[in-house]
Design a protein around this motif. Structure first.
Motif, PDB file in Angstrom:
ATOM      1  N   SER A  54       0.830  -1.191   0.000  1.00  0.00           N
ATOM      2  CA  SER A  54       0.000   0.000   0.000  1.00  0.00           C
ATOM      3  C   SER A  54       0.869   1.247   0.000  1.00  0.00           C
ATOM      4  N   THR A  55       0.299   2.351  -0.448  1.00  0.00           N
ATOM      5  CA  THR A  55       1.012   3.627  -0.374  1.00  0.00           C
ATOM      6  C   THR A  55       1.045   4.181   1.041  1.00  0.00           C
ATOM      7  N   SER A  56       0.283   3.565   1.950  1.00  0.00           N
ATOM      8  CA  SER A  56       0.293   4.015   3.351  1.00  0.00           C
ATOM      9  C   SER A  56       0.190   2.807   4.286  1.00  0.00           C
ATOM     10  N   PRO A  57       1.205   1.946   4.311  1.00  0.00           N
ATOM     11  CA  PRO A  57       1.145   0.765   5.168  1.00  0.00           C
ATOM     12  C   PRO A  57       1.282   1.141   6.635  1.00  0.00           C
ATOM     13  N   ASP A  58       0.881   0.200   7.464  1.00  0.00           N
ATOM     14  CA  ASP A  58       1.071   0.368   8.900  1.00  0.00           C
ATOM     15  C   ASP A  58       2.473  -0.122   9.246  1.00  0.00           C
ATOM     16  N   PHE A  59       3.388   0.806   9.460  1.00  0.00           N
ATOM     17  CA  PHE A  59       4.779   0.433   9.707  1.00  0.00           C
ATOM     18  C   PHE A  59       4.967  -0.222  11.078  1.00  0.00           C
ATOM     19  N   ASN A  60       3.989  -0.074  11.947  1.00  0.00           N
ATOM     20  CA  ASN A  60       4.094  -0.676  13.279  1.00  0.00           C
ATOM     21  C   ASN A  60       3.544  -2.088  13.324  1.00  0.00           C
ATOM     22  N   LEU A  80      13.600   5.068  -9.379  1.00  0.00           N
ATOM     23  CA  LEU A  80      13.276   3.677  -9.074  1.00  0.00           C
ATOM     24  C   LEU A  80      12.592   3.026 -10.259  1.00  0.00           C
ATOM     25  N   SER A  81      13.039   1.811 -10.595  1.00  0.00           N
ATOM     26  CA  SER A  81      12.295   0.946 -11.512  1.00  0.00           C
ATOM     27  C   SER A  81      12.231  -0.436 -10.894  1.00  0.00           C
ATOM     28  N   ASN A 119       6.516   0.328  -3.613  1.00  0.00           N
ATOM     29  CA  ASN A 119       6.635   1.728  -3.217  1.00  0.00           C
ATOM     30  C   ASN A 119       7.908   1.946  -2.407  1.00  0.00           C
ATOM     31  N   LEU A 120       8.463   3.155  -2.559  1.00  0.00           N
ATOM     32  CA  LEU A 120       9.661   3.545  -1.833  1.00  0.00           C
ATOM     33  C   LEU A 120       9.304   4.557  -0.750  1.00  0.00           C
ATOM     34  N   PHE A 121       9.806   4.299   0.461  1.00  0.00           N
ATOM     35  CA  PHE A 121       9.578   5.193   1.592  1.00  0.00           C
ATOM     36  C   PHE A 121      10.926   5.636   2.155  1.00  0.00           C
ATOM     37  N   VAL A 168       7.758   8.167  -1.097  1.00  0.00           N
ATOM     38  CA  VAL A 168       8.571   8.976  -1.997  1.00  0.00           C
ATOM     39  C   VAL A 168       8.252   8.667  -3.453  1.00  0.00           C
ATOM     40  N   ILE A 169       8.165   7.391  -3.794  1.00  0.00           N
ATOM     41  CA  ILE A 169       7.860   6.968  -5.169  1.00  0.00           C
ATOM     42  C   ILE A 169       6.788   5.889  -5.122  1.00  0.00           C
ATOM     43  N   ASP A 170       5.750   6.070  -5.920  1.00  0.00           N
ATOM     44  CA  ASP A 170       4.644   5.110  -6.009  1.00  0.00           C
ATOM     45  C   ASP A 170       4.751   4.341  -7.320  1.00  0.00           C
TER      46      ASP A 170
END
Length: 834
Positions: free
Chosen positions: A413-419, A463-464, A470-472, A478-480
């Motif tokens: 996801s573009t907004s995962p739960d990092f915890n 990024l490719s 996705n990059l965080f 940062v990149i989707d």
């Protein structure tokens, strides 16, 4: 050495299913084992400029030798043998029985993506260096695989051009080295795929030339079952089978293929296995790196001999303590070691020496100082983040973790739960780099590292992916690339486009958390022809103001005694999988060169590329070097030339045109020449320098051209009479008229003055590399044969040496004839075969 196997006895005890099994590879880099028949699995590895081993990702480091155009520029048969032997030793260290090299496809156009992999545009030079390379490699018990047979990536039209230009280097190499394996090309020739061409594999290769080795496909390059078996394709690579296996069993039932056909193909695999047994290289052995003082010396020698001096009008070179105290090193190829082109030739080097490092070390020896600035960027993709990443324990690199299934619903996801807990990984591995072609792994994966920039400023990231993700950075998106990522050219055309973004205000030496979450489910579902689990390429660089960067470079050049400006291409621009769209240098390179030359006329322009590039500033540059891709020691090899430790002796194995429109293959090479997927060879036999000469068109630099720090004088050409079977010998003298030791490459061209069919104005038929002390004279004797006189008569489908007079030219380049003579063949004769 170990003893071989009994091929016929082994074949006799194999079952038909086992025979069919042996005709397809085991994964990417092995042949199948048949334990009940005493057949172990052979290991293969990519070349041609190194031995990568069995892993694209996290491979065991290997020595990178100069790319083939660099080795070709040496015109040095002894060096090619030495490189082949060294590669053989590398193969032993990695347990490799079969090296997938050398490449001898004739270079038609400067735009060819894999041009750097072959030795030359000229079939004689191409085949001769290839034969020496093969002899060196196979002397170590390792099988060479000459490739890609034939006319790789193109179609063909003219039988005569096919014979004289494209098949010829294969013919020369096979005649003079007897390679134990050959790889067929992907393409069709006159409408039929090479891998199923009875005419090419059966009639010409095996019957006419008497080739005894094994024929394998290029990877996923088999398009038929019965046809490829009948034509003579022994081994389908890679495994598991696509066109054999059950399909071959059915062809036998249908009597499209017979057991005797299977036996013929299996016999060739077993004969290659016999060589592997005799080599003493263990089967399924460990993969280890090789790094010795002797190997480093060979790499350095090869790197220096891959350098061609094109201009030295002011005698600025070599640098000495008398003429330089302050040296500016500028350019996008100076700080990073561009060791090779891209694609299957790319590998993880055991070590590298950049031009900046080599020049700095050499400058210290003469008491000169060195300052560096980039001047302008030239990357197609942003430079890898390898120097700037650390694992959590502080060690260099990153950690990749794998799961079979998404442990949480929004993994990419573009907004995962990092915890949220991700659960136990299936597998994890550290990696040193940010370019990961994942040949191992499972499904979802997380790439995590600490990013530590070395400069304050706004940083651009690119990024490719082969997959979606996705990059965080510091848990901020940062990149989707998870939302309908667009298809691009990365990972052999399997990956996405390169997506870029700028992250402002990063601080040098500050640590940032970098995390990339990727799923390869959609990638696998799309039906990749490769058995792999996706890919990651992550790059970054401090954002540079173009005008400011060039201004800084100009000021540095102005305040220096001499400038070394290192420009060119890299493995992102020249690679397997695509061709260049034009000959231009990337980005603002040409502006950088022009401005630096205006600031300091004592500038050495060093171009590093595997093939020709346009040089609009060439008239203003007094000093110019073509460096090609020099492998591990490219920086030291270049420095050895710049500072006079080695007198340059290389000569161009390719004609450098002034513009792409002058290239003989224009416009039939590339998109403009395609007609419904076909490429027409409109230039026929007039490839390379032959095309320039027939049109009386001056190139930027001619084939065979290169300067030295000394001068050579040629004299006294003598030729024997031609024997009835076409043999004759010429002799001539060369004198070193300068005051330093040097090596000269004397080139022998033949002109057929009264041919019944059109022929090139002259054709290279021999060359000699001679070492000379100051004032020394040597007499050179060189034997030639019917190959020097003949052309392919497509009316009779035979080689023809036609009676009449021939001119013999001894030259310093294709455009610089020093001696000429005349010989005469009394009677015509023809032949078929080698």
């Amino acid at each position: 050495m170990a003893t071989g196997i009994d091929v016929e006895a082994t074949l006799a005890k194999m079952t038909l299913p086992n025979k069919i099994k042996l005709l397809t590879g085991l994964g990417w880099w092995h042949t199948e084992s048949i334990p009940e028949a005493g057949i172990p699995s052979m290991r293969l590895s990519d070349g041609p400029n190194g031995v990568r081993g069995t892993q694209f990702f996290n491979g065991v480091p290997a020595s990178c030798f100069p790319a083939s155009t660099g080795l070709g520029s040496s015109f040095d048969v002894d060096l090619a043998v030495k490189v082949g032997k060294a590669l053989g030793e590398e193969c032993k260290a990695k347990g490799v029985h079969v090296l997938l090299a050398p490449t001898v496809n004739t270079q038609r156009s400067p735009l060819g993506g894999r041009g750097f992999e072959s030795f030359s545009e000229d079939p004689h030079l191409n085949g001769t260096i290839a034969a020496a390379y093969i002899n060196g490699l196979q002397s170590q018990g390792v099988a060479a695989t000459i490739k890609h047979f034939v006319a790789n990536d193109q179609e063909h039209e003219s039988e005569r051009a096919l014979r004289e230009v494209y098949l010829k280097p294969f013919q020369i190499a096979i005649k003079n080295s007897d390679p134990w394996a050959l790889m067929s090309a992907y393409n069709r020739v006159n409408g039929i795929h090479v891998s199923e061409s009875q005419r090419l594999l059966g009639d010409i290769l095996r019957k006419e030339w008497g080739f005894k080795g094994m024929v394998m496909s290029d990877w996923i390059g088999v398009y038929s079952t019965a046809e490829s078996i009948k034509a003579g394709l022994d081994l389908e690579m890679p495994g598991p089978s696509v066109m054999r296996g059950a399909a071959l069993e059915r062809s036998i039932i249908a009597e499209k293929v017979f057991p005797s056909d299977i036996d013929t193909r299996v016999r060739k695999v077993l004969e290659l296995l016999e060589h592997a047994h005799k080599s003493g290289i263990p089967f399924d052995g460990p993969e280890e790196s090789l790094d010795t003082p002797e190997l480093r010396k060979t790499l350095r020698t090869a790197a220096a001999d891959a350098v061609v001096l094109l201009k030295n009008e002011k005698n600025l070179l070599p640098f000495t303590s008398d003429n330089v105290k302050k040296i500016a090193v500028i350019g996008p190829n100076a700080k990073y070691a561009m060791t090779s082109g891209g694609g299957s030739a790319r590998l993880l080097s055991t070590y590298t020496v950049s031009p900046l490092e080599g020049i700095t070390a050499a400058a210290q020896e003469i008491g000169a100082s060195v300052k560096y600035t980039i001047g302008a960027t030239s990357h197609k993709f942003l430079p890898l983040l390898d120097p700037y990443i650390q694992r959590k324990d502080g060690k260099q690199g990153a950690l990749i973790e794998f799961w079979n299934e998404s442990p949480i619903e929004d993994f990419v996801s573009t907004s995962p739960d990092f915890n949220a807990s991700l659960g136990a990984t299936i597998w994890s591995t550290p990696t040193l780099g940010t370019n990961c072609f994942l040949m191992d792994g499972i499904d979802e994966k997380k790439y995590s590292a600490r990013f530590v920039p070395d400069e304050d400023g706004d940083w651009e990231f690119g990024l490719s992916l082969a997959g979606a993700g996705n990059l965080f950075i510091n848990q901020k998106l940062v990149i989707d690339l998870s939302t309908n990522p667009e298809q691009g050219e990365s990972f052999f055309g399997l990956g996405t486009v390169d997506v870029r973004t700028v992250v402002p205000g990063l601080k040098a030496e500050h640590t940032y958390d970098l995390e990339l979450r990727i799923s390869n489910g959609s990638f696998i579902a799309r039906g990749s022809p490769y058995r792999c689990w996706g890919g990651i390429r992550l790059g970054g660089i401090r954002q540079i103001n173009s005008d400011e960067a060039i201004d800084i470079a100009v000021e540095l050049a102005r305040e220096s005694d001499a400038t070394v400006l290192v420009i060119g291409l890299n493995h992102d621009w020249e690679s397997e999988g695509f061709d260049r769209s034009d000959m231009e240098l990337p980005g603002l390179t040409n502006r950088l060169v022009q401005d630096v030359l205006n600031a300091n006329s004592n500038t050495v322009v060093v171009n590093q590329s595997g093939a020709p590039v346009a040089m609009p500033w060439v008239d203003q540059a007094s000093t110019l070097i073509q460096a090609f891709y020099g492998g591990n020691e490219l920086g030291n090899g270049l420095a050895d030339i710049l500072f006079g430790k080695v007198n340059p002796s290389g000569k161009l194995p390719l004609t450098f045109p002034k513009r792409i429109e002058d290239s003989p293959s224009y416009p039939s090479f590339g998109h403009k020449g395609q007609e419904h997927g076909k490429i027409l060879y409109n230039e026929g036999i007039f490839v390379g320098y032959r095309g320039f000469e027939i049109k009386n068109l001056a190139p930027l630099f001619p084939f065979g051209y290169g300067l030295s720090y000394t001068h050579f004088e040629y004299s006294d050409l003598i030729s024997t009479d031609i024997s009835s079977d076409g043999k004759f010998t010429i002799s001539f003298k060369i004198r070193n008229t300068g005051n330093v030791y040097g090596r000269e490459i004397a080139q022998i061209y033949i002109t057929d003055q009264h041919s019944s069919l059109p022929r090139p104005i002259k054709e290279l038929k021999g060359f000699v590399k001679v070492e000379l002390q100051p004032g020394e004279t040597k007499t050179i004797s060189h034997a030639l044969n019917r190959e020097a006189l003949s052309f392919y008569d497509d009316r009779e489908m035979k080689w023809l040496a036609e009676r009449g007079k021939f001119a013999v030219l001894v030259a310093a380049s294709s455009a610089d004839t020093r001696l000429s003579g005349e010989i005469e063949l009394d009677n015509s004769f023809t032949w078929i075969g080698l």
